[in-house]
Design a protein around this motif. Structure first.
Motif: not given
Length: 142
Positions: A37-52, A18-27
């Motif tokens: 680019k990083k698409n920030v999803s509600v399913n990111e593991p850090f959101f469970q505790g930061h902040f519920p 879960p530590f790769l934090l880039i989804d795509r290189v645009e250029e």
């Protein structure tokens, strides 16, 4: 060079879920500049505790995402291929806005200096064209 996928990124840097934090290189200009680019999803593991009650992407992970993007540009140089870029330092870090689920984080890193075993880059992160964070990043090549 443009449009690099996660699979291509994983050939350059060692980070994985879960530590790769880039989804795509645009250029990218190898060894000079990258836009990723990083698409920030509600399913990111850090959101469970930061902040519920109010999910916010931690600032240190925004910096890490910038560093991963910079590492892709740096490690794409022929003399650094197959090596690892480590954090050597973070200077002048500033956080301007929250990054929340559903945001698309655009990461721009310009490499200012590249030496035989190190590099320095200026990173800026945006959401919807608005600056959310910036920092000067130092990379050590090992």
């Amino acid at each position: 060079m443009s449009l690099m996928t996660v699979e291509e990124i994983k050939k350059i840097i060692p980070h994985r879920y879960p530590f790769l934090l880039i989804d795509r290189v645009e250029e990218m200009e190898i060894g000079k500049k990258i836009v990723a680019k990083k698409n920030v999803s509600v399913n990111e593991p850090f959101f469970q505790g930061h902040f519920p009650h109010e999910p916010v992407m931690p600032g240190v992970l925004i910096l890490e995402a910038m560093a991963q993007a910079g590492a892709v540009a740096l490690l794409s140089l022929e003399n650094f291929q197959g090596k690892t870029a480590y954090f050597g330092g973070i200077d002048k870090a500033k956080f301007r806005r929250k990054v929340t689920p559903g945001d698309t984080l655009m990461l721009e890193v310009e490499l200012l200096k590249v030496k035989s075993s190190a590099g320095i880059g200026k990173g800026v992160a945006y959401v919807d064209g608005k600056k959310v964070a910036e920092a000067e990043l130092t990379f050590m090549i090992g």
